[in-house]
Scaffold this motif. Sequence first.
Motif, PDB file in Angstrom:
ATOM      1  N   VAL A 139      10.756  10.873  -2.997  1.00  0.00           N
ATOM      2  CA  VAL A 139      10.018  10.833  -4.262  1.00  0.00           C
ATOM      3  C   VAL A 139      10.906  10.306  -5.390  1.00  0.00           C
ATOM      4  O   VAL A 139      10.461   9.517  -6.223  1.00  0.00           O
ATOM      5  N   ALA A 140      12.175  10.718  -5.408  1.00  0.00           N
ATOM      6  CA  ALA A 140      13.088  10.231  -6.452  1.00  0.00           C
ATOM      7  C   ALA A 140      13.225   8.711  -6.392  1.00  0.00           C
ATOM      8  O   ALA A 140      13.190   8.026  -7.416  1.00  0.00           O
ATOM      9  N   VAL A 141      13.347   8.165  -5.188  1.00  0.00           N
ATOM     10  CA  VAL A 141      13.479   6.719  -5.027  1.00  0.00           C
ATOM     11  C   VAL A 141      12.165   6.024  -5.390  1.00  0.00           C
ATOM     12  O   VAL A 141      12.152   5.029  -6.118  1.00  0.00           O
ATOM     13  N   ASP A 172       2.673  -1.188  -2.084  1.00  0.00           N
ATOM     14  CA  ASP A 172       2.328  -1.177  -0.672  1.00  0.00           C
ATOM     15  C   ASP A 172       3.604  -0.821   0.076  1.00  0.00           C
ATOM     16  O   ASP A 172       4.709  -1.122  -0.384  1.00  0.00           O
ATOM     17  N   ALA A 173       3.480  -0.204   1.228  1.00  0.00           N
ATOM     18  CA  ALA A 173       4.665   0.167   2.005  1.00  0.00           C
ATOM     19  C   ALA A 173       4.374  -0.036   3.484  1.00  0.00           C
ATOM     20  O   ALA A 173       3.274   0.252   3.958  1.00  0.00           O
ATOM     21  N   VAL A 174       5.368  -0.560   4.194  1.00  0.00           N
ATOM     22  CA  VAL A 174       5.261  -0.782   5.643  1.00  0.00           C
ATOM     23  C   VAL A 174       6.570  -0.358   6.299  1.00  0.00           C
ATOM     24  O   VAL A 174       7.600  -0.244   5.648  1.00  0.00           O
ATOM     25  N   THR A 175       6.508  -0.169   7.599  1.00  0.00           N
ATOM     26  CA  THR A 175       7.718   0.129   8.355  1.00  0.00           C
ATOM     27  C   THR A 175       8.482  -1.170   8.616  1.00  0.00           C
ATOM     28  O   THR A 175       7.939  -2.269   8.451  1.00  0.00           O
ATOM     29  N   TYR A 176       9.717  -1.039   9.062  1.00  0.00           N
ATOM     30  CA  TYR A 176      10.503  -2.228   9.400  1.00  0.00           C
ATOM     31  C   TYR A 176       9.839  -3.002  10.540  1.00  0.00           C
ATOM     32  O   TYR A 176       9.801  -4.220  10.529  1.00  0.00           O
ATOM     33  N   GLY A 177       9.292  -2.284  11.516  1.00  0.00           N
ATOM     34  CA  GLY A 177       8.610  -2.941  12.628  1.00  0.00           C
ATOM     35  C   GLY A 177       7.398  -3.727  12.174  1.00  0.00           C
ATOM     36  O   GLY A 177       7.147  -4.836  12.644  1.00  0.00           O
ATOM     37  N   GLN A 178       6.628  -3.167  11.265  1.00  0.00           N
ATOM     38  CA  GLN A 178       5.460  -3.880  10.736  1.00  0.00           C
ATOM     39  C   GLN A 178       5.895  -5.122   9.963  1.00  0.00           C
ATOM     40  O   GLN A 178       5.281  -6.172  10.077  1.00  0.00           O
ATOM     41  N   PRO A 221       4.775   6.540   3.927  1.00  0.00           N
ATOM     42  CA  PRO A 221       3.727   7.290   3.220  1.00  0.00           C
ATOM     43  C   PRO A 221       4.179   7.765   1.833  1.00  0.00           C
ATOM     44  O   PRO A 221       3.508   7.518   0.848  1.00  0.00           O
ATOM     45  N   ASP A 222       5.328   8.439   1.773  1.00  0.00           N
ATOM     46  CA  ASP A 222       5.821   8.961   0.488  1.00  0.00           C
ATOM     47  C   ASP A 222       6.181   7.842  -0.476  1.00  0.00           C
ATOM     48  O   ASP A 222       5.796   7.871  -1.647  1.00  0.00           O
ATOM     49  N   LEU A 223       6.944   6.867  -0.008  1.00  0.00           N
ATOM     50  CA  LEU A 223       7.395   5.807  -0.910  1.00  0.00           C
ATOM     51  C   LEU A 223       6.220   4.986  -1.437  1.00  0.00           C
ATOM     52  O   LEU A 223       6.186   4.631  -2.613  1.00  0.00           O
ATOM     53  N   GLY A 224       5.267   4.698  -0.598  1.00  0.00           N
ATOM     54  CA  GLY A 224       4.104   3.945  -1.046  1.00  0.00           C
ATOM     55  C   GLY A 224       3.273   4.729  -2.041  1.00  0.00           C
ATOM     56  O   GLY A 224       2.880   4.223  -3.092  1.00  0.00           O
ATOM     57  N   TRP A 225       3.021   5.983  -1.741  1.00  0.00           N
ATOM     58  CA  TRP A 225       2.166   6.802  -2.593  1.00  0.00           C
ATOM     59  C   TRP A 225       2.782   6.999  -3.978  1.00  0.00           C
ATOM     60  O   TRP A 225       2.131   6.792  -4.996  1.00  0.00           O
ATOM     61  N   CYS A 259       4.194  -5.140  -5.407  1.00  0.00           N
ATOM     62  CA  CYS A 259       5.435  -4.851  -4.696  1.00  0.00           C
ATOM     63  C   CYS A 259       5.151  -4.340  -3.287  1.00  0.00           C
ATOM     64  O   CYS A 259       4.086  -3.788  -3.013  1.00  0.00           O
ATOM     65  N   LEU A 260       6.129  -4.549  -2.430  1.00  0.00           N
ATOM     66  CA  LEU A 260       6.055  -4.095  -1.045  1.00  0.00           C
ATOM     67  C   LEU A 260       7.373  -3.428  -0.714  1.00  0.00           C
ATOM     68  O   LEU A 260       8.440  -4.031  -0.886  1.00  0.00           O
ATOM     69  N   LEU A 261       7.316  -2.182  -0.237  1.00  0.00           N
ATOM     70  CA  LEU A 261       8.509  -1.455   0.171  1.00  0.00           C
ATOM     71  C   LEU A 261       8.545  -1.396   1.683  1.00  0.00           C
ATOM     72  O   LEU A 261       7.559  -1.053   2.331  1.00  0.00           O
ATOM     73  N   VAL A 262       9.688  -1.753   2.251  1.00  0.00           N
ATOM     74  CA  VAL A 262       9.880  -1.729   3.697  1.00  0.00           C
ATOM     75  C   VAL A 262      10.835  -0.575   3.976  1.00  0.00           C
ATOM     76  O   VAL A 262      11.970  -0.568   3.498  1.00  0.00           O
ATOM     77  N   THR A 263      10.371   0.410   4.746  1.00  0.00           N
ATOM     78  CA  THR A 263      11.116   1.658   4.877  1.00  0.00           C
ATOM     79  C   THR A 263      10.679   2.439   6.108  1.00  0.00           C
ATOM     80  O   THR A 263       9.653   2.140   6.714  1.00  0.00           O
TER      81      THR A 263
END
Length: 182
Positions: A86-88, A115-121, A106-110, A98-102
Amino acid sequence: MFLGLTAVLTFVMLGVAADGEPRFVYLSVALLTVLGVQTLAEAAGRWSATVLTAVAALAAVTVPATAQYLAHAATPGPHAQHLSTVAVARQLAGDRPCLLVTGYEPDLGWYSGCDAVTYGQYRRMPPPSGVEVSLVLFERGRLQPGPASLRRLIGGRATTTRTIRTAGSLGTATVITLRSRG
């Protein structure tokens, strides 16, 4: 039949199509427990009162024990992790696309609004145009790429790197923002 089918299909669909976290199956577990007790009582026939008394006694022991486990063993871990994510996410929040890859999408996107996806995605998708892409790595994170895989994800693009310190169990985050091509 409807409740049993709903409970089982929820397990199957989560396993096939989604992130199967334990919190998503609580309803199914409750439904299957009620249906199981009902089936036991019906199968016991004239012994059903004894069977139901035994099930109630077992519940009287397991419910408080489960509550203690959740309060002292299961919940502190995710909460400590949540302090990091949540801090990040809040520091990465903004009004731009923006798109976060992590590994913690769920937490980072929300909390970031990105938008947030996994490294594999991200490996399987074309880099989006006009969207700020940031790779988020935690000091003690999970499902993160190694150095060679990270270089492939960056793909020779110019980057900006910043460090975000957190109080959570994942430790310090390194955010690598990819500059747009051209």
